[in-house]
Design an enzyme around this catalytic site. Sequence first.
Site, mmCIF file in Angstrom:
data_model
loop_
_atom_site.group_PDB
_atom_site.id
_atom_site.type_symbol
_atom_site.label_atom_id
_atom_site.label_comp_id
_atom_site.label_asym_id
_atom_site.label_seq_id
_atom_site.Cartn_x
_atom_site.Cartn_y
_atom_site.Cartn_z
ATOM 1 N N ASP B 80 0.817 -1.216 0.000
ATOM 2 C CA ASP B 80 0.000 0.000 0.000
ATOM 3 C C ASP B 80 0.847 1.261 0.000
ATOM 4 O OD1 ASP B 80 0.762 -0.709 2.679
ATOM 5 O OD2 ASP B 80 -0.720 0.725 3.448
ATOM 6 N N GLU B 136 -0.100 -1.039 5.615
ATOM 7 C CA GLU B 136 0.960 -0.661 6.552
ATOM 8 C C GLU B 136 0.892 0.827 6.892
ATOM 9 O OE1 GLU B 136 4.993 0.608 7.944
ATOM 10 O OE2 GLU B 136 3.891 1.328 6.179
#
Lengths: 363, 363
Positions: B80, B136
């Site tokens: 991400d 994350e």
Amino acid sequence: MALRDTGIGTSLDLTADVVGLARALVDVHSVSHGEEALADAVEQALRGCGHLEVIRRGNTVVARTDLGRSERVVLAGHLDTVPVNGNFPGRFDEEAGVLHGLGSVDMKGGDAVILHLAATMPAPTRDVTYVLYDAEEVAEEHNGLRHLAASDPDLLAADFAVLMEPSNAGVEAGCQGTLRVEVRTAGERAHSARSWRGSNAIHAASEILNRLAAYEPRKPVIDGLEYHEGLNAVRISGGVAGNVVPDECVVEVNHRFAPDRSTDEAEAFVRDFFAGYDCTLTDLAPGALPGLDRPAAKEFVEATGGQVAPKFGWTDVSRFSALGVPAVNYGPGDPLLAHKADERVDVEEIRTCERVLRAWLSA
Amino acid sequence: MALRDTGIGTSLDLTADVVGLARALVDVHSVSHGEEALADAVEQALRGCGHLEVIRRGNTVVARTDLGRSERVVLAGHLDTVPVNGNFPGRFDEEAGVLHGLGSVDMKGGDAVILHLAATMPAPTRDVTYVLYDAEEVAEEHNGLRHLAASDPDLLAADFAVLMEPSNAGVEAGCQGTLRVEVRTAGERAHSARSWRGSNAIHAASEILNRLAAYEPRKPVIDGLEYHEGLNAVRISGGVAGNVVPDECVVEVNHRFAPDRSTDEAEAFVRDFFAGYDCTLTDLAPGALPGLDRPAAKEFVEATGGQVAPKFGWTDVSRFSALGVPAVNYGPGDPLLAHKADERVDVEEIRTCERVLRAWLSA
């Protein structure tokens, strides 16, 4: 009850009983910017008094005698209230003699005294200008007394003014000035994991707070009244994120200064106090000297029993002072109950104020 | 370009060129909570490699060799990115050798290295578990590595882990812990015109800031690496209104502590530091010891040239540490460019990381 809903607006009976009039005023909704119905009722009732000249400006109503007396005094009160807080309409506890409700203390009890005197004293020994104004409880720019001072300064010309803000039916003279500054520290942002690469602006504010914590107030005695100054952080803010060394901290400080200092002197004091820091002035209003040396003021104080306390909070008294009119606060009710949900006034204080003012205006 | 839009999703060519792969990854939108398209493409491409076992959990994809080697290592990266900031899709400056765009440094350059090695090393000398995980960059509760550790701890079992967060292609070992507290002062409200009737909670915070300003950081040396602790106010707030003495002030403090201290020790230190004040713990994450004594770690450090720096920021390295797996950060790109609009990576660093890891996994 002195309020009658006629179907075309509220009708007020100003002459019957001052407490009944206060109850009626409390029951007319007049939150700031919504004073029109009350101003209409006040204007209509005052126009029914042949001995008064009545002037309307927006939702501010002025009524005057013009008897050619050697002195002229102002009795002033604001018509608006803070927002409803579960306390509208009012409730009269007849047994306890307490009127509960929004505006009961701030300041429809005082307004009732003004209106009752206006209607029932066709020939006072001093000429009187009665002023009922709007928008006192909101931002300064809306204040009805301010607008009247700008549009019709002659209507406020007088030897002395009584502002009927609640003062426990005691005289509060003068008014402290108020000033606000934003005191700023600058730093340098960094990730808090590598904080030594930055400079923490909140840590840098420690010295500002140290100076505030060590502040010793002046307490000058003016016309026999002791004023008590104050210098307080009223807000502090700083911070970017939970993992960032902040680069700015702002401390908002409010200074209340005794009326022997001008606004310039007060500002200079604060700038010197925070020497070394970026300091931005955000608000400034002058104090008002007690002005108790004029005959009308002296006789008023005597009529109330001779006790005078200094006024700490800023009120429209200082607006009169700026117009060259000495003014005092004198009104029924405990100012600490103003703006509270359980706002209430002891109706005996309303009667006391009415009696004292009637005596003074008859002497 | 290694990206082909087939009309039924994105297809990634993992084998051709690691920089081309990085460019392709940057051009697949994968802001946190929107990683599905990228996870699909990664899974599909890895399933095309006969030497790997592929497991999918949510938008986290795991691929493993199972060659019966005496050691197993993990290479991990998150898929991400933070939100788009005018930097999507990417742009390749071929002349300068710089890949610009969202995620280029954090951390699709590292992801490209992982995926390219996974596809092109059918027989590494150490068994490898490749982990590409989601979420994350958002709140801890969403972290894909955290969920994988809870659901499939066996998939993370290893002798050593390399987390490919950007580190300028240098080894950063260990990880400082982080802790947040809210330190509160209490006072008593009063109107600022009568401030002596109250007690100013912002003034009372001066001592908290004095202690912070006087703080001396510990700098313990662990496994030859010097850590540098920090204790910083990251936010301060207090204040009720411009004319009220405030009754509360809150200072949010972030402590970064070296990995020789446990979370309990760090909390005790902070509570002792602010003794006398109300202190509420709001966040706590352990550090990670460097763990450079294991053979796989030693050989990895040698393969990179032997230089190791301490890691100050908290990363998922400490999550591996909590699972008993020594871990380091090692990845292409400057971490200071992460989350910036002008995020970019020198593609030579991508090639360097790929070369170093290939040598280590071939030794």
